[in-house]
Write a protein that holds these residues in place. Structure first.
Motif, PDB file in Angstrom:
ATOM      1  N   ALA A 345       5.278  46.463  40.858  1.00 43.82           N
ATOM      2  CA  ALA A 345       4.241  45.485  41.189  1.00 43.82           C
ATOM      3  C   ALA A 345       4.577  44.089  40.693  1.00 43.82           C
ATOM      4  CB  ALA A 345       2.900  45.934  40.616  1.00 43.82           C
ATOM      5  N   ALA A 346       5.459  43.983  39.708  1.00 47.36           N
ATOM      6  CA  ALA A 346       5.748  42.680  39.100  1.00 47.36           C
ATOM      7  C   ALA A 346       6.588  41.786  39.999  1.00 47.36           C
ATOM      8  CB  ALA A 346       6.457  42.884  37.764  1.00 47.36           C
ATOM      9  N   ARG A 347       7.487  42.354  40.765  1.00 51.27           N
ATOM     10  CA  ARG A 347       8.425  41.545  41.542  1.00 51.27           C
ATOM     11  C   ARG A 347       7.889  41.251  42.942  1.00 51.27           C
ATOM     12  NH1 ARG A 347      13.502  44.112  44.506  1.00 51.27           N
ATOM     13  NH2 ARG A 347      12.786  42.454  45.879  1.00 51.27           N
ATOM     14  N   ARG A 348       8.512  40.310  43.627  1.00 51.25           N
ATOM     15  CA  ARG A 348       8.228  40.024  45.030  1.00 51.25           C
ATOM     16  C   ARG A 348       9.274  40.723  45.894  1.00 51.25           C
ATOM     17  NH1 ARG A 348       4.598  35.923  46.550  1.00 51.25           N
ATOM     18  NH2 ARG A 348       3.145  35.622  44.815  1.00 51.25           N
ATOM     19  N   TYR A 349       8.968  40.825  47.189  1.00 50.40           N
ATOM     20  CA  TYR A 349       9.821  41.592  48.099  1.00 50.40           C
ATOM     21  C   TYR A 349      10.180  40.762  49.321  1.00 50.40           C
ATOM     22  CZ  TYR A 349       8.721  45.495  45.114  1.00 50.40           C
ATOM     23  OH  TYR A 349       8.610  46.314  44.017  1.00 50.40           O
ATOM     24  N   GLY A 350      11.247  41.187  49.990  1.00 47.01           N
ATOM     25  CA  GLY A 350      11.765  40.438  51.124  1.00 47.01           C
ATOM     26  C   GLY A 350      11.087  40.716  52.440  1.00 47.01           C
ATOM     27  N   ALA A 351      10.301  41.766  52.533  1.00 49.49           N
ATOM     28  CA  ALA A 351       9.613  42.122  53.779  1.00 49.49           C
ATOM     29  C   ALA A 351       8.400  42.965  53.447  1.00 49.49           C
ATOM     30  CB  ALA A 351      10.551  42.870  54.723  1.00 49.49           C
ATOM     31  N   ALA A 352       7.389  42.900  54.328  1.00 53.07           N
ATOM     32  CA  ALA A 352       6.184  43.710  54.148  1.00 53.07           C
ATOM     33  C   ALA A 352       6.464  45.158  54.529  1.00 53.07           C
ATOM     34  CB  ALA A 352       5.048  43.142  54.989  1.00 53.07           C
ATOM     35  N   GLY A 353       5.642  46.062  53.995  1.00 49.28           N
ATOM     36  CA  GLY A 353       5.802  47.467  54.349  1.00 49.28           C
ATOM     37  C   GLY A 353       5.099  48.374  53.360  1.00 49.28           C
ATOM     38  N   ARG A 354       5.138  49.657  53.677  1.00 50.07           N
ATOM     39  CA  ARG A 354       4.535  50.669  52.806  1.00 50.07           C
ATOM     40  C   ARG A 354       5.580  51.740  52.547  1.00 50.07           C
ATOM     41  NH1 ARG A 354       0.440  55.133  53.326  1.00 50.07           N
ATOM     42  NH2 ARG A 354      -0.843  55.002  51.433  1.00 50.07           N
ATOM     43  N   GLY A 378       5.009  38.980  50.340  1.00 52.62           N
ATOM     44  CA  GLY A 378       5.943  39.579  49.407  1.00 52.62           C
ATOM     45  C   GLY A 378       5.322  40.118  48.142  1.00 52.62           C
ATOM     46  N   SER A 379       4.029  39.866  47.927  1.00 57.65           N
ATOM     47  CA  SER A 379       3.361  40.424  46.751  1.00 57.65           C
ATOM     48  C   SER A 379       3.110  41.912  46.961  1.00 57.65           C
ATOM     49  CB  SER A 379       2.047  39.696  46.478  1.00 57.65           C
ATOM     50  OG  SER A 379       1.160  39.839  47.577  1.00 57.65           O
ATOM     51  N   ALA A 380       2.952  42.665  45.858  1.00 54.04           N
ATOM     52  CA  ALA A 380       2.946  44.119  45.976  1.00 54.04           C
ATOM     53  C   ALA A 380       1.920  44.764  45.063  1.00 54.04           C
ATOM     54  CB  ALA A 380       4.335  44.678  45.669  1.00 54.04           C
ATOM     55  N   ALA A 423      16.334  58.477  52.553  1.00 51.98           N
ATOM     56  CA  ALA A 423      15.305  57.575  53.051  1.00 51.98           C
ATOM     57  C   ALA A 423      15.035  57.854  54.524  1.00 51.98           C
ATOM     58  CB  ALA A 423      15.733  56.123  52.871  1.00 51.98           C
ATOM     59  N   SER A 424      13.772  57.813  54.900  1.00 53.07           N
ATOM     60  CA  SER A 424      13.425  58.006  56.310  1.00 53.07           C
ATOM     61  C   SER A 424      13.820  56.798  57.139  1.00 53.07           C
ATOM     62  CB  SER A 424      11.922  58.276  56.449  1.00 53.07           C
ATOM     63  OG  SER A 424      11.162  57.165  55.967  1.00 53.07           O
ATOM     64  N   ASP A 425      13.833  55.622  56.547  1.00 58.57           N
ATOM     65  CA  ASP A 425      14.255  54.397  57.228  1.00 58.57           C
ATOM     66  C   ASP A 425      14.929  53.502  56.194  1.00 58.57           C
ATOM     67  OD1 ASP A 425      14.606  52.055  58.647  1.00 58.57           O
ATOM     68  OD2 ASP A 425      12.634  52.125  59.616  1.00 58.57           O
ATOM     69  N   PRO A 426      16.199  53.747  55.893  1.00 61.78           N
ATOM     70  CA  PRO A 426      16.867  52.969  54.840  1.00 61.78           C
ATOM     71  C   PRO A 426      16.959  51.483  55.142  1.00 61.78           C
ATOM     72  CG  PRO A 426      18.437  54.360  56.003  1.00 61.78           C
ATOM     73  CD  PRO A 426      17.081  54.778  56.460  1.00 61.78           C
ATOM     74  N   VAL A 427      17.064  51.118  56.417  1.00 62.16           N
ATOM     75  CA  VAL A 427      17.166  49.705  56.771  1.00 62.16           C
ATOM     76  C   VAL A 427      15.870  48.973  56.425  1.00 62.16           C
ATOM     77  CG1 VAL A 427      17.451  48.071  58.667  1.00 62.16           C
ATOM     78  CG2 VAL A 427      18.885  50.113  58.562  1.00 62.16           C
ATOM     79  N   ALA A 428      14.731  49.570  56.792  1.00 58.54           N
ATOM     80  CA  ALA A 428      13.446  48.938  56.472  1.00 58.54           C
ATOM     81  C   ALA A 428      13.239  48.862  54.958  1.00 58.54           C
ATOM     82  CB  ALA A 428      12.306  49.709  57.120  1.00 58.54           C
ATOM     83  N   ALA A 429      13.622  49.912  54.247  1.00 63.23           N
ATOM     84  CA  ALA A 429      13.492  49.904  52.786  1.00 63.23           C
ATOM     85  C   ALA A 429      14.398  48.843  52.175  1.00 63.23           C
ATOM     86  CB  ALA A 429      13.824  51.279  52.222  1.00 63.23           C
ATOM     87  N   ALA A 430      15.594  48.679  52.738  1.00 68.00           N
ATOM     88  CA  ALA A 430      16.523  47.667  52.240  1.00 68.00           C
ATOM     89  C   ALA A 430      15.969  46.265  52.450  1.00 68.00           C
ATOM     90  CB  ALA A 430      17.876  47.812  52.922  1.00 68.00           C
ATOM     91  N   ARG A 431      15.303  46.045  53.577  1.00 68.54           N
ATOM     92  CA  ARG A 431      14.698  44.730  53.823  1.00 68.54           C
ATOM     93  C   ARG A 431      13.607  44.443  52.793  1.00 68.54           C
ATOM     94  NH1 ARG A 431      14.467  46.065  59.917  1.00 68.54           N
ATOM     95  NH2 ARG A 431      16.389  45.148  60.726  1.00 68.54           N
ATOM     96  N   MET A 432      12.844  45.461  52.443  1.00 66.13           N
ATOM     97  CA  MET A 432      11.783  45.268  51.458  1.00 66.13           C
ATOM     98  C   MET A 432      12.356  44.903  50.097  1.00 66.13           C
ATOM     99  SD  MET A 432       9.169  48.366  52.459  1.00 66.13           S
ATOM    100  CE  MET A 432       8.061  48.031  51.076  1.00 66.13           C
ATOM    101  N   PHE A 433      13.345  45.660  49.626  1.00 67.01           N
ATOM    102  CA  PHE A 433      13.902  45.431  48.292  1.00 67.01           C
ATOM    103  C   PHE A 433      14.873  44.254  48.244  1.00 67.01           C
ATOM    104  CE2 PHE A 433      12.290  49.647  47.249  1.00 67.01           C
ATOM    105  CZ  PHE A 433      11.928  49.488  45.922  1.00 67.01           C
ATOM    106  N   GLY A 434      15.318  43.787  49.395  1.00 65.97           N
ATOM    107  CA  GLY A 434      16.274  42.689  49.414  1.00 65.97           C
ATOM    108  C   GLY A 434      15.664  41.388  48.910  1.00 65.97           C
ATOM    109  N   TRP A 435      16.533  40.494  48.445  1.00 66.67           N
ATOM    110  CA  TRP A 435      16.074  39.200  47.947  1.00 66.67           C
ATOM    111  C   TRP A 435      17.128  38.156  48.250  1.00 66.67           C
ATOM    112  CZ3 TRP A 435      11.434  37.765  47.281  1.00 66.67           C
ATOM    113  CH2 TRP A 435      11.118  36.604  46.566  1.00 66.67           C
ATOM    114  N   HIS A 436      16.680  36.910  48.451  1.00 66.16           N
ATOM    115  CA  HIS A 436      17.598  35.855  48.872  1.00 66.16           C
ATOM    116  C   HIS A 436      18.468  35.330  47.739  1.00 66.16           C
ATOM    117  CE1 HIS A 436      13.877  33.844  47.496  1.00 66.16           C
ATOM    118  NE2 HIS A 436      14.711  32.951  46.989  1.00 66.16           N
ATOM    119  N   ARG A 437      18.127  35.654  46.496  1.00 66.85           N
ATOM    120  CA  ARG A 437      18.921  35.173  45.358  1.00 66.85           C
ATOM    121  C   ARG A 437      19.627  36.356  44.708  1.00 66.85           C
ATOM    122  NH1 ARG A 437      18.234  30.385  42.258  1.00 66.85           N
ATOM    123  NH2 ARG A 437      20.157  30.111  41.048  1.00 66.85           N
ATOM    124  N   THR A 438      20.947  36.323  44.680  1.00 69.78           N
ATOM    125  CA  THR A 438      21.718  37.410  44.086  1.00 69.78           C
ATOM    126  C   THR A 438      21.477  37.459  42.581  1.00 69.78           C
ATOM    127  OG1 THR A 438      23.430  37.146  45.758  1.00 69.78           O
ATOM    128  CG2 THR A 438      24.034  38.348  43.765  1.00 69.78           C
TER     129      THR A 438
END
Length: 445
Positions: A345-354, A378-380, A423-438
């Motif tokens: 819950a503390a971090r922000r995310y790269g895409a919406a989803g559940r 991006g809030s969670a 993962a049932s949809d690894p691409v969607a999960a990757a978009r959620m956890f992804g971030w623009h700053r390495t």
């Protein structure tokens, strides 16, 4: 960028004064060993502990001056030792560990309280007795009880800490630049670079670092003693005069960048000295470009070296010949999740989803099923659940894999292809956890 100062303060005070973990104490007592806290302000106890740490990291014996300086700068640490009463020197520990509550930057410009662990040593005379396990699990239990949602460490031996749920979450790049080939092609800012004293740099670097650190996942707040070590401003600093300091100030005169470096002369060819960039801190793009241009264009230099850089440095695109740079990537900042809902819950995310995460944790801190719901901004929200949640993306993973993707530096897709995540949809999960700053951590602790 935000930080929860109250949470950090509460965790720090509670953690520093917390009693030793009784389960670890009992385990060590069963092996004929004593597990005890080491008061930093007691030289009779603390100084032998420091000498054992130095020996464990294959360093030399500390002088009286060095010991005094270390005592002065260690009040923030929780210091613990394991003792063998039957040893020839029963006052010297056979194993050591230190820890404190720091603040880990996570995606979204937020800092969370995390247990930083360092100085982990076990004497070669006492290996394979479960001592390291007792110490590390004990610190993790105390950290969890103090409310820290995560733990973190930098490691000398990368294979040791996965068994405790840690994973490399922020890699580091080491650069070697052949500056005879690498002409500067990047921007030329309007500000100026000037030499300054190490003392001036030491005065200004904490505030500059604090102004930007939350923007880079993986960075932590730096204990004061670390700045003194980097700048060579400790009274016991060895060869401090070899370290040089520069600053970048913008056109208004505001200092926006600082750097430390050493020069090693090449006695066979005086035009090919080696420069080691000890630390470079840039608060904006102009400071970054100006400081790196300074190093790439130094006279009488053949090679510039730097470590603990990001794996996607803009510098790669600021030199005329990318083949002039040799870049080596390695693991660096390790993270361990202790409280899954709080950490997620503390971090922000790269895409919406559940997302529904089934997490396996052999130590029991983070076992269970959790629902992560991310809004369009991006809030969670994250909660523990027992529901199946068929409408959500499902993710089954170990606590190590969760730590690896937590800062956004490793893709869910990558770990799924490696067979470490289902993962049932690894691409969607990757978009959620992804971030623009390495993620990156710019130093060791």
């Amino acid at each position: 960028m935000t930080t929860n100062d109250d949470a950090v303060d509460v965790s720090r005070s509670g953690f520093l004064g917390a009693p030793l973990d009784p389960a670890s104490a009992d385990r060590l007592a069963g092996a004929g060993l004593r597990y005890r806290s080491v008061p930093v302000d007691d030289p009779a106890s603390f100084d032998p502990w420091v000498q054992v740490v130095a020996r464990g990291f294959q360093d030399g014996e500390r002088s009286a001056e060095q010991l005094a300086a270390i005592r002065e700068r260690s009040a923030y640490r929780r210091v613990t030792g394991v003792y063998d009463g039957s040893a020839p020197d029963p006052d010297a520990p056979v194993a050591t560990i230190a820890s404190w509550i720091g603040e880990l930057a996570v995606p979204g410009g937020v800092g969370i309280p995390s247990c930083a662990i360092s100085a982990v040593t076990v004497a070669p005379t006492h290996r394979r007795r479960g001592i390291a396990r007792a110490m590390l699990e004990g610190e993790l239990r105390v950290a969890a009880a103090s409310g820290a949602p995560a733990a973190m460490l930098t490691v000398s031996e990368s294979t040791l800490y996965g068994r405790y749920g840690f994973a490399s979450a922020a890699s580091a790049a080491a650069w070697r630049i052949d500056v005879k080939r690498a002409a500067w092609t990047g921007p030329v800012p309007a500000g100026r670079v000037d030499f300054i004293s190490r003392e001036r740099l030491r005065e200004h670097i904490p505030a500059l670092h604090d102004s930007v650190r939350l923007g880079t996942p993986g960075e932590i707040d730096v204990p004061a003693g670390h700045w003194d070590t980097l700048a060579g401003t400790r009274p016991d600093a060895k060869d401090a005069g070899e370290v040089r300091a520069v600053q970048y100030a913008d056109t208004s005169g505001t200092v926006r960048g600082l750097a430390l470096y050493r020069v090693s002369e090449n006695h066979d060819d005086h035009t090919k000295a080696t420069v080691d960039v000890v630390y470079l801190l840039a608060a904006d793009d102009d400071a970054y470009a100006a400081l790196w241009r300074f190093f790439v264009e130094l006279d009488l230099v053949g090679e510039v070296r730097a470590r603990e850089l990001s794996v996607d440095e803009p510098l790669w695109w600021m030199i005329s010949d990318q083949r002039a740079a040799t870049v080596t990537v390695s693991d660096h900042q390790y993270v361990r999740i202790l409280d899954v809902p709080a950490a997620l819950a503390a971090r922000r995310y790269g895409a919406a989803g559940r997302l529904v995460l089934d997490v396996e944790d052999s130590l029991g801190f983070a076992d269970g099923r959790f629902v992560l719901e991310v809004d369009a901004d991006g809030s969670a929200r994250a909660t523990r659940t027992t529901d199946a949640a068929p409408d959500a993306i499902s993710l089954s993973l170990g606590i190590r894999e969760l730590a690896a993707v937590y800062l956004g530096g490793v893709s869910v897709v990558t770990l799924a292809r490696a067979g470490l995540i289902a993962a049932s949809d690894p691409v969607a999960a990757a978009r959620m956890f992804g971030w623009h700053r390495t993620p990156r951590l710019s130093f060791w602790y």
